[in-house]
Every structure is written in C-alpha cells, then in structure tokens.
Design an enzyme around this catalytic site. Structure first.
Site, short mmCIF file in Angstrom:
data_model
loop_
_atom_site.label_atom_id
_atom_site.label_comp_id
_atom_site.label_asym_id
_atom_site.label_seq_id
_atom_site.Cartn_x
_atom_site.Cartn_y
_atom_site.Cartn_z
N ASN A 9 0.87 -1.18 0.00
CA ASN A 9 0.00 0.00 0.00
C ASN A 9 0.91 1.23 0.00
O ASN A 9 1.49 1.57 1.02
CB ASN A 9 -0.88 -0.02 1.26
CG ASN A 9 -1.70 1.26 1.41
OD1 ASN A 9 -1.83 2.04 0.46
ND2 ASN A 9 -2.23 1.49 2.60
N LYS A 11 0.10 4.25 -0.27
CA LYS A 11 -0.56 5.46 0.27
C LYS A 11 -0.29 6.63 -0.68
O LYS A 11 -0.23 6.43 -1.88
CB LYS A 11 -0.06 5.74 1.69
CG LYS A 11 -0.08 4.51 2.58
CD LYS A 11 0.06 4.85 4.03
CE LYS A 11 0.17 3.57 4.82
NZ LYS A 11 0.00 3.75 6.24
N HIS A 94 -9.56 1.22 5.04
CA HIS A 94 -8.27 1.42 5.71
C HIS A 94 -8.48 2.39 6.87
O HIS A 94 -9.30 3.30 6.79
CB HIS A 94 -7.25 1.98 4.71
CG HIS A 94 -5.85 1.96 5.24
ND1 HIS A 94 -5.38 2.93 6.12
CD2 HIS A 94 -4.83 1.09 5.07
CE1 HIS A 94 -4.13 2.64 6.44
NE2 HIS A 94 -3.77 1.53 5.82
N GLU A 96 -6.89 4.84 7.84
CA GLU A 96 -6.72 6.27 7.50
C GLU A 96 -7.99 6.83 6.85
O GLU A 96 -8.33 7.99 7.03
CB GLU A 96 -5.48 6.43 6.59
CG GLU A 96 -4.21 6.25 7.41
CD GLU A 96 -3.02 5.69 6.66
OE1 GLU A 96 -3.00 5.74 5.41
OE2 GLU A 96 -2.10 5.18 7.32
N GLU A 166 -5.61 -5.09 10.67
CA GLU A 166 -4.60 -4.05 10.88
C GLU A 166 -4.87 -3.32 12.20
O GLU A 166 -5.69 -2.39 12.24
CB GLU A 166 -4.64 -3.04 9.73
CG GLU A 166 -4.30 -3.62 8.39
CD GLU A 166 -3.66 -2.57 7.49
OE1 GLU A 166 -2.57 -2.83 6.98
OE2 GLU A 166 -4.24 -1.49 7.32
N GLY A 172 2.33 2.07 10.66
CA GLY A 172 3.30 3.15 10.47
C GLY A 172 4.00 3.56 11.76
O GLY A 172 4.65 4.61 11.80
N SER A 212 3.28 -2.38 10.35
CA SER A 212 4.74 -2.40 10.53
C SER A 212 5.38 -3.74 10.15
O SER A 212 6.33 -4.19 10.80
CB SER A 212 5.11 -2.01 11.96
OG SER A 212 4.69 -0.67 12.21
C1 PEP Z 1 -0.78 0.10 5.92
O1 PEP Z 1 -0.68 1.17 5.36
O2 PEP Z 1 -1.80 -0.56 5.74
C2 PEP Z 1 0.29 -0.36 6.80
C3 PEP Z 1 0.16 -1.51 7.38
O3 PEP Z 1 1.39 0.47 6.93
P1 PEP Z 1 2.81 0.08 7.61
O4 PEP Z 1 3.25 -1.23 7.01
O5 PEP Z 1 3.72 1.20 7.24
O6 PEP Z 1 2.57 -0.03 9.08
#
Ligand code: PEP
Length: 249
Positions: A9, A11, A94, A96, A166, A172, A212
């Site tokens: 992803n 973003k 997501h 966000e 998630e 992040g 992460s």
């Molecule tokens: C994500 O954007 O869905 C995500 C898991 O980001 P990261 O791997 O940077 O934590």
C-alpha cells in the site's frame, strides 16, 4: 489454502521517477509460484503501473473508490474506472480512511458491495485502536466492522473478498503486533466468517496481517496458521525491502 498474498500500500507516496526505479529493480525471477504480489498505487499512477506490472507478475490494486458507479461526484473515482485500468484489488476501510475521512462501517459496506458487483476484489481492513485493545474491546470492535461488511456480501462473492487485520496502533508506528495476537485475531475473524458464510468459505478466506510488517518480522507472522499474507505500507516503498518480504519465506 491458496498462495501467500503480499499487498503493498503506497498510500500518497511515490512519483513517476520513483515508480520507474521501483519496477526496474524487479526481474521475473523475483517472483515465486506460491506468492501473489499486488501494488495498491495512487489513482493517477494506476495506468502506468498496470503497464509495468503486466511484464512482471505484479497485480494492480487501488486504495479507495467511490460507492457509486458514475455521476455528479466531484473528485471521486468509480470502480468501473478502476476496472478500465486492469485493477484487480481495492483496499476498503483502511484506518486512514475511517479516521481522517470519517468513513463509517455502513459506507465501507456499500463500497464492498459495489466493488464486488464491478468485478473488483475488496481488501477489507479491520482493526482496533490502542485504547480499545487496552480496554479489552478489540474483538468487539472487529466484530462490528465485520458484521457491517458481511451484510453486503452474498455467498457467491465471498471467494473474492480478502480481509486485512490491521491494529491501528501498529500502522506506520514500528510497533508490530505479536505473532500470537495477530494469530488470535485472524483465527477470530475466520470463526466469524464461518458464522456468516459457512465453513468452506471461512476456510478458503485469505486473511492478511498489516501493521509495521518488515523483512525482519514477516517470517514469524506468515507462519501463523490463520494468516495468509500481509498488507504492507512503509516496507513496500523500497523494492529491495518489498521483495525480501517473500524472498525469506
Ligand atoms: C498500511 O498502510 O496498511 C500499513 C500496514 O502500513 P505500515 O506497514 O507502514 O505499518
């Protein structure tokens, strides 16, 4: 169970030149039989990545879409437009989108329905906030998100649905969920889908962990019984990191 699914992803990152550099770093031999690789790119680059991805085995995904097919929805992108660019997957719900753009469970469920009806494979993101985990409410939260989405998925569409667990506090932040916490929630998700849609659908459902994920922790997570892949933000921006996620499995 099918292949391991590795979804990047991006973003709101990358540009024309970094995308070229990213794809130039891949070679056919970087891809292996048991792993399906997807890049979810910003809308303006979907056409470019659809062309580049075709030459190597990367599939195309989007990060969001409108809950309508066409019309007066300034600034929105229709699922049909995504299909026009050979987009196969779309991330929906997501954290966000839920937090910054206040998308509700109901809106996300509508998007899932229209994505499936348009021939897209939704990657539904679910997960709890840190306060919810600390209050012991993580399963309750995920159940609510799953239940809303499940109402919009017919039995013959479940095979095109992917669910990504998630935990919001792990996205992040560098704080990864322990393999046992990630496994416990993934098992719980599979059990709930069994209630909604039956045993066979639940057994074949692809559940990803996201939060992460890095080359250093991916193996332990992917060894969990109910985890079938990863949704990866930061580590998907660098080709070497991204390919090493499945290179070490
Ligand atoms: C994500 O954007 O869905 C995500 C898991 O980001 P990261 O791997 O940077 O934590």
């Amino acid at each position: 169970m099918s292949k391991v699914l590795m979804v990047g992803n991006w973003k709101m990152n990358m540009d024309k030149s970094s995308i070229k550099k990213f794809y130039d770093s891949f070679d056919k031999k970087d891809f292996v039989d048991g792993v399906e690789v997807v890049i979810c790119a910003p809308f303006p680059y979907l056409g470019t990545i659809a062309e580049l991805s075709d030459k190597i085995s990367i599939k195309v995904g989007a990060q969001n879409m409108c809950n309508e097919l066409a019309g007066a929805f300034t600034g929105e992108v229709s699922p049909l437009m995504l299909r026009d660019f050979n987009t196969e997957y779309v991330i929906l719900g997501h954290s966000e989108r839920r937090q910054i753009y206040l998308e509700s469970d109901e809106l996300i469920a509508e998007k899932i329905k229209i994505a499936l009806n348009s021939g897209l494979k939704p990657i539904l993101c679910v997960g709890e906030m840190l306060e919810e985990r600390e209050a012991g409410k993580e399963f309750e939260k995920v159940y609510k998100q799953l239940l809303a989405a499940s109402k919009c998925i017919s039995l013959d569409q479940w095979h095109n649905v992917v669910i990504a667990y998630e935990p919001v506090w792990a996205i992040g932040t560098g704080k990864v969920a322990s393999a046992s916490d990630a496994q416990n929630m993934s098992k719980y998700i599979r059990e709930q889908v069994k209630e909604f849609a039956g045993n066979e659908i639940a057994e074949n459902l692809r559940i990803l962990y996201g939060g992460s994920v890095k080359p250093s922790n991916v193996k332990e997570l992917m060894e969990c019984e109910d985890i079938n892949g990863a949704l990866v933000g930061g580590a998907s921006l660098d080709a070497a990191d991204f390919k090493s996620l499945w290179g070490t499995l």
